[in-house]
Design a protein around this motif. Structure first.
Motif, PDB file in Angstrom:
ATOM      1  N   UNK A  21      -5.811  11.212   9.580  1.00  0.00           N
ATOM      2  CA  UNK A  21      -6.194   9.652   9.562  1.00  0.00           C
ATOM      3  C   UNK A  21      -5.112   9.102  10.255  1.00  0.00           C
ATOM      4  N   UNK A  22      -5.406   7.886  10.753  1.00  0.00           N
ATOM      5  CA  UNK A  22      -4.510   6.976  11.198  1.00  0.00           C
ATOM      6  C   UNK A  22      -3.796   6.289   9.956  1.00  0.00           C
ATOM      7  N   UNK A  23      -2.584   5.787  10.262  1.00  0.00           N
ATOM      8  CA  UNK A  23      -1.810   5.066   8.998  1.00  0.00           C
ATOM      9  C   UNK A  23      -2.545   4.277   8.205  1.00  0.00           C
ATOM     10  N   UNK A  24      -3.390   3.197   8.681  1.00  0.00           N
ATOM     11  CA  UNK A  24      -4.055   2.322   8.009  1.00  0.00           C
ATOM     12  C   UNK A  24      -5.204   3.228   7.230  1.00  0.00           C
ATOM     13  N   UNK A  25      -5.946   4.164   7.905  1.00  0.00           N
ATOM     14  CA  UNK A  25      -6.991   4.793   7.111  1.00  0.00           C
ATOM     15  C   UNK A  25      -6.596   5.785   6.083  1.00  0.00           C
ATOM     16  N   UNK A  26      -5.148   6.293   6.134  1.00  0.00           N
ATOM     17  CA  UNK A  26      -4.625   7.071   5.300  1.00  0.00           C
ATOM     18  C   UNK A  26      -4.347   6.507   3.876  1.00  0.00           C
ATOM     19  N   UNK A  27      -3.834   5.213   4.140  1.00  0.00           N
ATOM     20  CA  UNK A  27      -3.211   4.455   3.015  1.00  0.00           C
ATOM     21  C   UNK A  27      -4.375   3.727   2.408  1.00  0.00           C
ATOM     22  N   UNK A  28      -5.416   3.326   3.151  1.00  0.00           N
ATOM     23  CA  UNK A  28      -6.566   2.910   2.418  1.00  0.00           C
ATOM     24  C   UNK A  28      -7.246   4.123   1.414  1.00  0.00           C
ATOM     25  N   UNK A 178       0.294   1.310  -5.879  1.00  0.00           N
ATOM     26  CA  UNK A 178      -1.172   1.428  -5.624  1.00  0.00           C
ATOM     27  C   UNK A 178      -1.617   0.090  -5.687  1.00  0.00           C
ATOM     28  N   UNK A 179      -1.095  -1.038  -6.465  1.00  0.00           N
ATOM     29  CA  UNK A 179      -1.168  -2.356  -6.588  1.00  0.00           C
ATOM     30  C   UNK A 179      -0.835  -3.144  -5.083  1.00  0.00           C
ATOM     31  N   UNK A 180      -0.172  -2.642  -4.206  1.00  0.00           N
ATOM     32  CA  UNK A 180       0.253  -3.492  -3.018  1.00  0.00           C
ATOM     33  C   UNK A 180      -0.993  -3.566  -2.193  1.00  0.00           C
ATOM     34  N   UNK A 181      -0.951  -4.481  -1.496  1.00  0.00           N
ATOM     35  CA  UNK A 181      -1.908  -4.848  -0.482  1.00  0.00           C
ATOM     36  C   UNK A 181      -1.715  -3.854   0.655  1.00  0.00           C
ATOM     37  N   UNK A 182      -2.963  -3.185   1.172  1.00  0.00           N
ATOM     38  CA  UNK A 182      -2.836  -2.138   2.074  1.00  0.00           C
ATOM     39  C   UNK A 182      -1.836  -2.714   3.233  1.00  0.00           C
ATOM     40  N   UNK A 183      -1.709  -3.873   3.887  1.00  0.00           N
ATOM     41  CA  UNK A 183      -1.032  -4.079   4.838  1.00  0.00           C
ATOM     42  C   UNK A 183       0.516  -4.082   4.712  1.00  0.00           C
ATOM     43  N   UNK A 184       0.796  -4.430   3.404  1.00  0.00           N
ATOM     44  CA  UNK A 184       2.368  -4.268   2.956  1.00  0.00           C
ATOM     45  C   UNK A 184       2.634  -2.872   2.794  1.00  0.00           C
ATOM     46  N   UNK A 185       1.841  -1.978   2.519  1.00  0.00           N
ATOM     47  CA  UNK A 185       2.030  -0.277   2.473  1.00  0.00           C
ATOM     48  C   UNK A 185       2.149   0.058   3.645  1.00  0.00           C
ATOM     49  N   UNK A 186       1.227  -0.405   4.627  1.00  0.00           N
ATOM     50  CA  UNK A 186       1.418   0.032   6.122  1.00  0.00           C
ATOM     51  C   UNK A 186       2.804  -0.160   6.642  1.00  0.00           C
TER      52      UNK A 186
END
Length: 231
Positions: A21-28, A178-186
């Motif tokens: 998965x790309x990074x965004x997909x993996x984190x989501x 896991x409570x972080x927004x996805x963009x922040x985790x990315x």
């Protein structure tokens, strides 16, 4: 082998084990497959193409993640003189000298990170056998042996993460909750990836990012596509 619980099996069924998965997909997907009933950590593992038996390929350092880790770090500072006040004003939880050496020798470990000024390392060195195995020994490479204790403490409190390649070349680190927004985790993921990219030893041959995976504290591992990583 222990049987996986139903919740884990359900989470694992959402992950295509053959897919990268790309990074965004993996984190989501990591957030979606979190099965913990608490705010779990999101963790990443980089398997690097290095030989840690060679001195010039031992990767170790620290990075301040843009959005922190979501974890409060208890900081112990070994200092004396004016540096004690500097550390206290910066937000250190514990500050002292030989008193804390004695306390640790008696089994006290209510701290997560240790910072020391260079002139205190003679005392702190006595704790090598107890702090070393726990990964708590101050080190100049991670910015925890320094006269600038204010900067060191503030960075740790802001979300500084230490990283170190294990014997197998794997670097494990938390990039948030896991409570972080996805963009922040990315963004946190990319900050760690970028610092590891810059740390690539010139003597390392072949593929550098051999494999990367993202997971949560109790969730399944998710493979990350590294083909777009620039070196």
């Amino acid at each position: 082998m222990a049987k996986k619980g139903k919740k884990y099996q359900d989470a694992q069924s959402k992950v295509d084990r053959q897919k990268f998965y790309n990074v965004e997909e993996a984190i989501s997907l990591a957030k979606e497959t979190n099965i913990a009933n608490f705010d779990a950590s999101v963790e990443v593992a980089f398997r690097l193409g290095i030989d840690t038996r060679k001195n010039d390929q031992q990767i170790r350092g620290a990075v301040v993640l843009p959005h922190g880790t979501g974890k409060s770090q208890r900081v112990l500072v070994f200092a004396k003189g004016d540096k004690i006040t500097e550390a206290e004003e910066a937000g250190a939880d514990y500050v002292g000298d030989s008193d804390y050496v004695n306390k640790i020798q008696q089994g006290w470990f209510d701290f997560d990170v240790v910072v020391a000024t260079p002139d205190m390392m003679g005392e702190v060195g006595k704790l090598g056998r107890v702090l070393g195995p726990k990964g708590l020994m101050p080190n100049p490479k991670t910015g925890t042996v320094t006269m600038d204790v204010k900067k060191a403490v503030e960075e740790i409190k802001a979300g500084k993460v230490e990283y170190r390649a294990e014997k197998s070349g794997i670097v494990h680190a938390s990039i948030g909750k896991t409570s972080f927004d996805e963009d922040k985790l990315v963004e946190n993921f990319n900050a760690l990836k970028d610092v590891l990219t810059k740390a690539k030893p010139s003597s390392a041959k072949g593929t550098y990012f051999k494999s990367v995976s993202v997971t949560t504290t109790m969730g399944p591992g998710i493979k990350v596509d590294t083909s777009g990583f620039k070196l």
